[in-house]
Design a protein around this motif. Structure first.
Motif, PDB file in Angstrom:
ATOM      1  N   ALA A  49     -71.992 -65.305 -36.439  1.00 52.10           N
ATOM      2  CA  ALA A  49     -71.981 -65.249 -34.973  1.00 52.10           C
ATOM      3  C   ALA A  49     -71.045 -66.300 -34.405  1.00 52.10           C
ATOM      4  O   ALA A  49     -70.284 -66.032 -33.466  1.00 52.10           O
ATOM      5  N   ARG A  50     -71.076 -67.486 -34.969  1.00 50.19           N
ATOM      6  CA  ARG A  50     -70.175 -68.549 -34.501  1.00 50.19           C
ATOM      7  C   ARG A  50     -68.720 -68.184 -34.804  1.00 50.19           C
ATOM      8  O   ARG A  50     -67.827 -68.441 -33.990  1.00 50.19           O
ATOM      9  N   ASN A  51     -68.483 -67.571 -35.972  1.00 53.87           N
ATOM     10  CA  ASN A  51     -67.123 -67.135 -36.286  1.00 53.87           C
ATOM     11  C   ASN A  51     -66.635 -66.096 -35.282  1.00 53.87           C
ATOM     12  O   ASN A  51     -65.478 -66.126 -34.858  1.00 53.87           O
ATOM     13  N   LEU A  52     -67.519 -65.155 -34.922  1.00 56.67           N
ATOM     14  CA  LEU A  52     -67.137 -64.079 -34.005  1.00 56.67           C
ATOM     15  C   LEU A  52     -66.843 -64.586 -32.598  1.00 56.67           C
ATOM     16  O   LEU A  52     -66.089 -63.948 -31.861  1.00 56.67           O
ATOM     17  N   GLU A  53     -67.421 -65.715 -32.222  1.00 56.76           N
ATOM     18  CA  GLU A  53     -67.093 -66.308 -30.923  1.00 56.76           C
ATOM     19  C   GLU A  53     -65.619 -66.686 -30.851  1.00 56.76           C
ATOM     20  O   GLU A  53     -64.994 -66.557 -29.813  1.00 56.76           O
ATOM     21  N   ALA A  54     -65.082 -67.148 -31.974  1.00 59.30           N
ATOM     22  CA  ALA A  54     -63.687 -67.583 -32.012  1.00 59.30           C
ATOM     23  C   ALA A  54     -62.724 -66.450 -32.318  1.00 59.30           C
ATOM     24  O   ALA A  54     -61.609 -66.406 -31.787  1.00 59.30           O
ATOM     25  N   SER A  55     -63.134 -65.533 -33.195  1.00 59.89           N
ATOM     26  CA  SER A  55     -62.266 -64.415 -33.577  1.00 59.89           C
ATOM     27  C   SER A  55     -63.133 -63.209 -33.908  1.00 59.89           C
ATOM     28  O   SER A  55     -63.987 -63.286 -34.793  1.00 59.89           O
ATOM     29  N   GLY A  56     -62.877 -62.121 -33.240  1.00 50.79           N
ATOM     30  CA  GLY A  56     -63.623 -60.895 -33.487  1.00 50.79           C
ATOM     31  C   GLY A  56     -63.063 -60.061 -34.626  1.00 50.79           C
ATOM     32  O   GLY A  56     -63.586 -58.989 -34.933  1.00 50.79           O
ATOM     33  N   ARG A  57     -62.002 -60.529 -35.280  1.00 50.21           N
ATOM     34  CA  ARG A  57     -61.380 -59.772 -36.374  1.00 50.21           C
ATOM     35  C   ARG A  57     -62.318 -59.748 -37.568  1.00 50.21           C
ATOM     36  O   ARG A  57     -62.767 -60.799 -38.039  1.00 50.21           O
ATOM     37  N   VAL A  58     -62.633 -58.532 -38.052  1.00 50.09           N
ATOM     38  CA  VAL A  58     -63.577 -58.382 -39.152  1.00 50.09           C
ATOM     39  C   VAL A  58     -63.141 -57.278 -40.103  1.00 50.09           C
ATOM     40  O   VAL A  58     -62.305 -56.436 -39.771  1.00 50.09           O
ATOM     41  N   ALA A  59     -63.758 -57.315 -41.281  1.00 51.97           N
ATOM     42  CA  ALA A  59     -63.712 -56.197 -42.221  1.00 51.97           C
ATOM     43  C   ALA A  59     -65.150 -55.957 -42.655  1.00 51.97           C
ATOM     44  O   ALA A  59     -65.879 -56.899 -42.979  1.00 51.97           O
ATOM     45  N   LEU A  60     -65.552 -54.708 -42.623  1.00 51.25           N
ATOM     46  CA  LEU A  60     -66.884 -54.299 -43.059  1.00 51.25           C
ATOM     47  C   LEU A  60     -66.701 -53.367 -44.248  1.00 51.25           C
ATOM     48  O   LEU A  60     -65.939 -52.402 -44.172  1.00 51.25           O
ATOM     49  N   THR A  61     -67.372 -53.672 -45.361  1.00 54.30           N
ATOM     50  CA  THR A  61     -67.205 -52.869 -46.565  1.00 54.30           C
ATOM     51  C   THR A  61     -68.547 -52.362 -47.068  1.00 54.30           C
ATOM     52  O   THR A  61     -69.589 -52.964 -46.834  1.00 54.30           O
ATOM     53  N   THR A  62     -68.495 -51.235 -47.756  1.00 50.81           N
ATOM     54  CA  THR A  62     -69.647 -50.697 -48.465  1.00 50.81           C
ATOM     55  C   THR A  62     -69.119 -49.821 -49.588  1.00 50.81           C
ATOM     56  O   THR A  62     -67.952 -49.449 -49.599  1.00 50.81           O
ATOM     57  N   GLY A  63     -69.975 -49.512 -50.519  1.00 48.27           N
ATOM     58  CA  GLY A  63     -69.546 -48.666 -51.624  1.00 48.27           C
ATOM     59  C   GLY A  63     -70.539 -48.698 -52.760  1.00 48.27           C
ATOM     60  O   GLY A  63     -71.720 -48.972 -52.563  1.00 48.27           O
ATOM     61  N   THR A  64     -70.032 -48.435 -53.936  1.00 48.63           N
ATOM     62  CA  THR A  64     -70.870 -48.427 -55.128  1.00 48.63           C
ATOM     63  C   THR A  64     -70.388 -49.515 -56.080  1.00 48.63           C
ATOM     64  O   THR A  64     -69.245 -49.959 -55.993  1.00 48.63           O
ATOM     65  N   ASP A  65     -71.264 -49.916 -56.988  1.00 48.40           N
ATOM     66  CA  ASP A  65     -70.862 -50.925 -57.963  1.00 48.40           C
ATOM     67  C   ASP A  65     -70.503 -50.282 -59.301  1.00 48.40           C
ATOM     68  O   ASP A  65     -70.584 -50.909 -60.348  1.00 48.40           O
ATOM     69  N   THR A  66     -70.091 -49.026 -59.234  1.00 47.50           N
ATOM     70  CA  THR A  66     -69.692 -48.302 -60.438  1.00 47.50           C
ATOM     71  C   THR A  66     -68.188 -48.059 -60.420  1.00 47.50           C
ATOM     72  O   THR A  66     -67.573 -47.982 -59.362  1.00 47.50           O
ATOM     73  N   LEU A  67     -67.632 -47.907 -61.602  1.00 52.92           N
ATOM     74  CA  LEU A  67     -66.194 -47.698 -61.714  1.00 52.92           C
ATOM     75  C   LEU A  67     -65.814 -46.229 -61.766  1.00 52.92           C
ATOM     76  O   LEU A  67     -64.785 -45.828 -61.236  1.00 52.92           O
ATOM     77  N   GLY A  68     -66.647 -45.388 -62.373  1.00 44.68           N
ATOM     78  CA  GLY A  68     -66.258 -44.025 -62.653  1.00 44.68           C
ATOM     79  C   GLY A  68     -66.526 -42.996 -61.571  1.00 44.68           C
ATOM     80  O   GLY A  68     -66.070 -41.866 -61.674  1.00 44.68           O
ATOM     81  N   HIS A  69     -67.272 -43.370 -60.519  1.00 45.86           N
ATOM     82  CA  HIS A  69     -67.543 -42.402 -59.456  1.00 45.86           C
ATOM     83  C   HIS A  69     -67.923 -43.141 -58.173  1.00 45.86           C
ATOM     84  O   HIS A  69     -68.263 -44.316 -58.196  1.00 45.86           O
ATOM     85  N   GLY A  70     -67.829 -42.440 -57.076  1.00 47.12           N
ATOM     86  CA  GLY A  70     -68.233 -43.007 -55.792  1.00 47.12           C
ATOM     87  C   GLY A  70     -67.076 -43.127 -54.825  1.00 47.12           C
ATOM     88  O   GLY A  70     -65.926 -42.780 -55.117  1.00 47.12           O
ATOM     89  N   LEU A  71     -67.412 -43.619 -53.655  1.00 43.63           N
ATOM     90  CA  LEU A  71     -66.435 -43.816 -52.584  1.00 43.63           C
ATOM     91  C   LEU A  71     -66.725 -45.161 -51.934  1.00 43.63           C
ATOM     92  O   LEU A  71     -67.820 -45.375 -51.411  1.00 43.63           O
ATOM     93  N   ASP A  72     -65.764 -46.067 -52.005  1.00 44.74           N
ATOM     94  CA  ASP A  72     -65.863 -47.360 -51.343  1.00 44.74           C
ATOM     95  C   ASP A  72     -65.105 -47.271 -50.025  1.00 44.74           C
ATOM     96  O   ASP A  72     -64.043 -46.644 -49.944  1.00 44.74           O
ATOM     97  N   ILE A  73     -65.649 -47.930 -48.993  1.00 42.94           N
ATOM     98  CA  ILE A  73     -65.065 -47.871 -47.654  1.00 42.94           C
ATOM     99  C   ILE A  73     -64.839 -49.283 -47.129  1.00 42.94           C
ATOM    100  O   ILE A  73     -65.695 -50.159 -47.287  1.00 42.94           O
ATOM    101  N   VAL A  74     -63.694 -49.498 -46.485  1.00 40.89           N
ATOM    102  CA  VAL A  74     -63.388 -50.748 -45.796  1.00 40.89           C
ATOM    103  C   VAL A  74     -63.022 -50.395 -44.356  1.00 40.89           C
ATOM    104  O   VAL A  74     -62.084 -49.619 -44.132  1.00 40.89           O
ATOM    105  N   VAL A  75     -63.754 -50.942 -43.407  1.00 39.81           N
ATOM    106  CA  VAL A  75     -63.467 -50.755 -41.984  1.00 39.81           C
ATOM    107  C   VAL A  75     -62.879 -52.053 -41.461  1.00 39.81           C
ATOM    108  O   VAL A  75     -63.532 -53.096 -41.516  1.00 39.81           O
ATOM    109  N   ARG A  76     -61.655 -52.000 -40.965  1.00 38.89           N
ATOM    110  CA  ARG A  76     -61.036 -53.170 -40.335  1.00 38.89           C
ATOM    111  C   ARG A  76     -60.960 -52.924 -38.844  1.00 38.89           C
ATOM    112  O   ARG A  76     -60.630 -51.834 -38.398  1.00 38.89           O
ATOM    113  N   GLY A  77     -61.277 -53.969 -38.085  1.00 36.10           N
ATOM    114  CA  GLY A  77     -61.214 -53.835 -36.642  1.00 36.10           C
ATOM    115  C   GLY A  77     -61.685 -55.082 -35.941  1.00 36.10           C
ATOM    116  O   GLY A  77     -61.674 -56.175 -36.506  1.00 36.10           O
TER     117      GLY A  77
END
Length: 170
Positions: A74-102
């Motif tokens: 929260a303190r970081n966001l007061e100074a800069s709203g630039r973020v990356a939000l990520t989610t995905g799987t911890d597997t190598l052979g299948h899945g879809l990982d997502i990174v949202v920048r904004g």
């Protein structure tokens, strides 16, 4: 406000297997809607990265999350709203990982806060039952938290199995 649909969808062939196709935006939204745990990266005062796990809900074309007012993110966001939000799987052979920048913007209006509270309850259950009041969300026990909406600018999808990298721009 950014629209719900990306302006462009591109497959980066440098990081994709031959014959791979761009991941449909609807599949990325499904992943962002159903994933339970996310990682939020914010910018520390010294310019370094700060990364923390959190919960997030997808609402009105964007991810939303909460944090206590005194927490580092929260303190970081007061100074800069630039973020990356990520989610995905911890597997190598299948899945879809997502990174949202904004940019993360604080949500203070009662109507949106109420919608965020309902989305948390529907996704995460009674333990995450918030009440919207005083420009914040309140847990039955634990006090007030701030709510934020990330306006997506660029979203990346990293498919595993048949490897591909898709970029959506807003």
């Amino acid at each position: 406000m950014v629209g719900d649909e990306p302006l462009t969808t591109d497959l980066d062939e440098r990081y994709s297997e031959p014959g791979a196709a761009a991941t449909p935006w609807a599949e990325a939204v499904e992943r962002l809607t159903t994933a339970e745990v996310f990682w939020l990266s914010t910018v520390l005062p010294d310019g370094g990265p700060h990364v923390t796990p959190l919960l997030s809900v997808w609402l009105d074309g964007a991810p939303h999350f909460t944090t206590g007012a005194g927490e580092r993110k929260a303190r970081n966001l007061e100074a800069s709203g630039r973020v990356a939000l990520t989610t995905g799987t911890d597997t190598l052979g299948h899945g879809l990982d997502i990174v949202v920048r904004g940019s993360a913007r604080r949500v203070t209006d009662h109507t949106t806060l109420t919608a965020v509270a309902k989305a948390y309850l529907a996704k995460y259950g009674e333990e995450w039952s918030f009440t919207a009041r005083d420009a914040a969300l309140h847990l039955a026990e634990g006090g007030a938290v701030l709510a934020f909406r990330i306006e997506p600018e660029t979203v990346f999808g990293f498919r595993k199995g048949t490897y591909s990298q898709t970029r959506w721009r807003f």
